[in-house]
Design an enzyme around this catalytic site. Structure first.
Site, short mmCIF file in Angstrom:
data_model
loop_
_atom_site.label_atom_id
_atom_site.label_comp_id
_atom_site.label_asym_id
_atom_site.label_seq_id
_atom_site.Cartn_x
_atom_site.Cartn_y
_atom_site.Cartn_z
N LYS A 36 11.00 3.12 1.68
CA LYS A 36 10.98 4.57 1.55
C LYS A 36 11.41 4.99 0.15
O LYS A 36 12.38 4.48 -0.40
CB LYS A 36 11.93 5.21 2.58
CG LYS A 36 11.54 4.94 4.03
CD LYS A 36 10.27 5.67 4.43
CE LYS A 36 10.46 7.12 4.63
NZ LYS A 36 10.76 7.56 5.99
N CYS A 47 20.84 47.51 -19.00
CA CYS A 47 21.45 46.52 -18.12
C CYS A 47 21.82 45.27 -18.92
O CYS A 47 20.97 44.67 -19.58
CB CYS A 47 20.47 46.17 -17.00
SG CYS A 47 20.97 44.75 -16.03
N LYS A 74 2.50 4.53 1.43
CA LYS A 74 2.71 5.02 2.79
C LYS A 74 2.32 6.49 2.77
O LYS A 74 3.07 7.36 2.34
CB LYS A 74 4.17 4.84 3.18
CG LYS A 74 4.45 5.20 4.63
CD LYS A 74 5.86 4.76 4.99
CE LYS A 74 6.21 5.08 6.42
NZ LYS A 74 6.03 6.48 6.78
N GLU A 122 0.86 -1.19 0.00
CA GLU A 122 0.00 0.00 0.00
C GLU A 122 0.89 1.23 0.00
O GLU A 122 2.01 1.16 0.48
CB GLU A 122 -0.83 0.07 1.30
CG GLU A 122 -1.64 -1.15 1.60
CD GLU A 122 -1.89 -1.31 3.11
OE1 GLU A 122 -1.96 -0.29 3.83
OE2 GLU A 122 -1.99 -2.46 3.55
N ASP A 182 1.61 10.14 3.69
CA ASP A 182 2.32 11.04 4.59
C ASP A 182 1.31 11.94 5.29
O ASP A 182 1.06 13.06 4.89
CB ASP A 182 3.33 11.87 3.80
CG ASP A 182 4.49 12.28 4.67
OD1 ASP A 182 4.50 11.91 5.85
OD2 ASP A 182 5.38 12.97 4.15
N CYS A 233 24.43 45.58 -13.65
CA CYS A 233 24.81 46.90 -14.14
C CYS A 233 25.09 47.89 -13.02
O CYS A 233 25.55 49.00 -13.27
CB CYS A 233 23.72 47.45 -15.05
SG CYS A 233 22.20 47.83 -14.17
N CYS A 235 15.35 46.07 -11.67
CA CYS A 235 16.43 46.94 -12.13
C CYS A 235 15.82 47.72 -13.29
O CYS A 235 15.32 47.14 -14.24
CB CYS A 235 17.62 46.09 -12.63
SG CYS A 235 18.74 47.03 -13.67
N TYR A 252 -6.49 1.50 6.99
CA TYR A 252 -5.73 0.34 6.54
C TYR A 252 -5.54 -0.76 7.56
O TYR A 252 -4.86 -1.74 7.29
CB TYR A 252 -4.35 0.77 6.01
CG TYR A 252 -3.58 1.65 6.99
CD1 TYR A 252 -3.53 3.01 6.79
CD2 TYR A 252 -2.92 1.11 8.08
CE1 TYR A 252 -2.84 3.83 7.66
CE2 TYR A 252 -2.23 1.92 8.96
CZ TYR A 252 -2.19 3.28 8.74
OH TYR A 252 -1.52 4.09 9.61
N CYS A 281 21.77 46.61 -8.80
CA CYS A 281 21.67 45.46 -9.70
C CYS A 281 23.03 44.75 -9.79
O CYS A 281 24.05 45.41 -9.98
CB CYS A 281 21.24 45.94 -11.08
SG CYS A 281 21.35 44.67 -12.34
S1 IVH Z 1 0.91 0.25 8.77
C1 IVH Z 1 1.89 -1.94 12.41
N1 IVH Z 1 0.12 1.28 6.51
O1 IVH Z 1 3.49 5.28 8.39
C2 IVH Z 1 1.38 -1.17 11.33
N2 IVH Z 1 1.21 2.66 8.08
O2 IVH Z 1 6.29 4.73 10.05
C3 IVH Z 1 2.07 0.09 11.14
N3 IVH Z 1 1.42 4.99 7.36
O3 IVH Z 1 2.98 5.55 11.79
C4 IVH Z 1 1.45 1.01 10.22
N4 IVH Z 1 0.41 4.75 5.44
O4 IVH Z 1 1.19 6.50 10.36
C5 IVH Z 1 0.72 1.50 7.69
N5 IVH Z 1 -0.65 2.09 4.47
C6 IVH Z 1 -0.06 2.29 5.65
C7 IVH Z 1 0.42 3.55 6.03
C8 IVH Z 1 1.06 3.70 7.25
C9 IVH Z 1 1.01 5.59 6.24
C10 IVH Z 1 2.16 5.64 8.45
C11 IVH Z 1 1.67 5.31 9.81
C12 IVH Z 1 2.88 4.90 10.57
C13 IVH Z 1 4.01 5.27 9.68
C14 IVH Z 1 5.07 4.22 9.78
#
Ligand code: IVH
Length: 683
Positions: free
Chosen positions: A319, A436, A118, A116, A120, A416, A431, A231, A413
């Protein structure tokens, strides 16, 4: 009594229905009723609740606008630890992770993996009792968080009652984990609005989401574009799915927002390839994601694998390469633009960022330096999103050692030495010296640009060389260059000299509209130039135009009219035109342009892809000149989609969906020239 019961039932019915439509609209993005119908239902509910306050309930959709401000947040103990994740930064880390877990499992164990994005954002923990949201909390330290229920209720995508649609059975108690976030586009809009009303803006969507959820006034939260992806099920009474994949499906079926971009793999190798394939595609997500989360699909195995520190062994975050980095600000340089605008840029200690070595970054404008208190020598945070040029987010004042120097706003400037002037009500600094050299370089570069006089082989570098050698004092000097001027310069062997001089000579014959836009008059780009040329067949005629006359032309606003009149009133510009005339540059249409027949009047066009002979700007001007309208996106009001090479997917698809005829450039020209019907392109 019977009547009261009927009202109560109607209220319940309305709540259910409205929540269903909220879900269709916000979560599935596919409403099944119109806004007006929705508003009617909503108003009916609101009126009934007002008339019968005894039925008001915190999980009514009408409460999503936010209740009274709070004094502070209560603490909440989570039913199970809210864990975080270990990180993998490359494929080796991923393979090492697999090795580690396989060693802990019975030999021959075959694993499937769910992947999935991640997201932010900010973790939220949602408690449902008998299908009703009873509590929403932040993660806090993983054991204890804060009760932000009042804030979370305002999130339109957060289900207040389960199931949102249908009649699935719901466990008597269930705790769901999700991530609250703000979509990128909404974030930008919100920041613009905040800036306009003089409020503090946020550095990124994550900070904005976090700052918003920590608001004590739920009404402010309701006004912010927060959303949610769910999730995980953290705790439950009663049966819940035993795999991650099924959990996502289950949450989705209950009406929770669940990311579409989810995938399951039986093959590790394939899963790794999938993860890598997301790196260049991350910007296609409408929200910020800093990586992907890989989870062993079987939740019983997850359980078995246990936890190290705060991270479950059975999941890992892959990451994406960082797009933020810190480095030292060595100096602040200045760029001088074609119109004399002077902008600062950061000179950096070189730093790796998303696969490139970054040495410079934008600082936006001089006010930005002051507002952020950016000092030379500061450790600073820089950011690069997509293909955009990196920019300085701000300093990290905590690591200052006192050797940093505040930046002094320059008065002159850099090119010039002329005075820098700040235009009233603008952040821009100019300017004003028309001679210039830095401005001249940019003017020459612009003059030679593809959409203007199109002089191949004359870019910024060559322009700088010619200006630096004193060969150019204005763009007209280009036409008086002699071979011997160029031959002595570096990079100008015989062939290059000949080519450049030929390209310059060829540019004399460019149509008037290009010359007009190449002059770089403020607000006169190719579209405005096209309109002007329709009314004035020569620059001489245009020079005589008054402001009133210009303003009367459709498509020419008062500021543009003013800029044009001012430009021609300047004696230096008149001298330039005279010099261009002597050089033989075309300053008039060959013949008076006949009035253009308004063959496309009443028709709206959308353009996608690269057309064979016209640039986008030219096509827009062409359609407008023939009375047609051009719009940026396809809607029911679109009459034709003009399709070129490599058309944009969304416009094309939308046009297909709406059955909008597609034509090519040739067909457009036929229509414009009044040569009858059109053929639609085979789709
Ligand atoms: S699973 C044990 N799934 O990422 C399960 N986390 O550093 C742990 N996050 O603090 C989380 N999307 O806030 C999971 N699809 C996703 C996520 C997700 C974002 C965040 C979550 C967690 C951080 C992990």
């Amino acid at each position: 009594m019977r009547e009261k019961e009927a009202i109560r039932r109607r209220i319940e019915e309305l709540r259910k229905e409205i929540e269903f439509h909220n879900y269709r609209y916000y979560v599935l993005d596919s409403p099944v009723i119109s806004d007006a119908e929705y508003d009617r239902l909503y108003r009916e509910l609101l009126e009934l609740e007002e008339a019968h306050p005894e039925f008001i309930s915190p999980d009514s959709p009408t409460r999503r606008v936010g209740g009274e401000p709070l004094e502070g947040f209560e603490r909440v103990t989570h039913p199970a630890p809210i864990l975080s994740l270990d990180n993998a930064f490359n494929t080796e880390d991923l393979y090492a992770w697999r090795e580690r877990i396989l060693r802990l499992l019975p030999p021959g164990t075959r694993l499937s993996y769910t992947v999935e994005p991640k997201i932010d954002g900010l973790t939220v923990v949602l408690h449902y009792r008998d299908g009703r949201l009873v509590l929403g909390a932040t993660r806090g330290n993983g054991e204890v968080g804060e009760d932000i229920t009042a804030n979370l209720r305002t999130l339109r995508t957060l289900p207040l009652r389960l199931p949102v649609a249908g009649d699935m059975e719901v466990p008597p108690f269930m705790v769901v984990r999700g991530e609250a976030y703000i979509p990128i586009a909404d974030f930008e809009k919100m920041n613009r609005k905040l800036a306009e009303s003089g409020e503090k803006t946020f550095a990124n969507p994550r900070n904005a989401a976090a700052g918003t959820l920590r608001q004590l006034d739920p009404r402010v939260v309701a006004s912010r574009p927060l959303r949610l992806w769910c999730y995980a099920i953290v705790a439950a009474e009663g049966p819940v799915p035993t795999s991650q994949w099924e959990t996502l499906e289950y949450l989705h079926a209950l009406g929770f927002p669940v990311v579409k971009e989810r995938a399951r793999f039986d093959d590790f190798e394939e899963m790794v390839q999938y993860c890598l394939s997301w790196i260049p595609r991350r910007d296609t997500l409408p929200f910020e994601a800093d990586g992907l989360v890989i989870k062993v699909d079987d939740l019983r195995i997850q359980e078995q694998l246990g936890v190290v520190g705060r991270a479950p062994r059975g999941s890992i975050a892959f990451k994406f390469p960082a797009r933020e980095a810190t480095t030292r600000l060595l100096d602040i340089g200045m760029n001088v633009g074609r119109t004399g605008v002077v902008t600062p840029y950061a000179v950096l200690e070189p730093v790796e960022l998303a696969g490139a070595t970054i040495r410079k970054a934008t600082l936006h404008n001089f006010d930005y330096i002051r507002e952020k208190d950016i000092r030379i020598g500061d450790r600073i945070l820089i950011k690069r999103s997509g293909d955009v040029i990196p920019y300085v987010v701000g300093p990290i004042p905590d690591v200052r050692d006192g050797s940093e120097r505040p930046y002094e706003m320059p008065r002159t400037c850099p090119s010039c030495g002329g005075p820098l002037v700040r235009a009233e009500e603008e952040v821009a600094v100019y300017c004003l010296n028309p001679a210039c050299p830095a401005q001249l370089v940019r003017r020459v570069e612009y003059w030679a640009g593809r959409n203007q006089m199109d002089i191949a082989g004359l870019g910024r570098q060559q322009a700088a060389l010619l200006v630096g050698e004193g060969l150019l004092h204005d763009v007209a000097d280009l036409y008086f260059l002699r071979p011997e001027d160029l031959l002595r310069l570096e990079g100008f062997a015989e062939k290059a000299t000949e080519n450049l001089l030929r390209a310059i000579a060829a540019s004399k014959k460019r149509p008037l509209v290009r010359v007009l836009s190449a002059l770089g008059i403020r607000r006169v780009g190719s579209t405005v130039a096209e309109i002007l040329v329709q009314h004035y067949p020569s620059l001489e005629a245009l020079a005589q135009a008054t402001r009133e006359e210009l303003e009367a032309i459709p498509g020419i606003g008062p500021f543009t009219a003013q800029a044009i009149v001012e430009w021609f009133a300047d004696e230096r510009n008149r001298a330039l035109l005279e010099k261009l005339r002597r050089a033989g540059v075309r300053l008039a249409e060959e013949e008076a342009v006949p009035a253009v027949a308004q063959t496309l009047a009443g028709r709206t066009f959308v353009i996608t892809g690269t057309l064979p002979t016209m640039t986008r700007e030219e096509a827009v001007a062409y359609i407008r000149a023939h009375g047609g309208q051009v719009s940026e996106s396809v809607s029911r009001k679109t009459d034709f989609l003009v399709v070129g090479e490599a058309p944009g997917g969304s416009k094309y698809r939308r046009a297909q969906e709406l059955n909008i005829p597609m034509i090519d450039e040739a067909e457009l020209r036929r229509m414009a020239e009044g040569r009858g019907g059109f053929e639609t392109r085979p789709v």
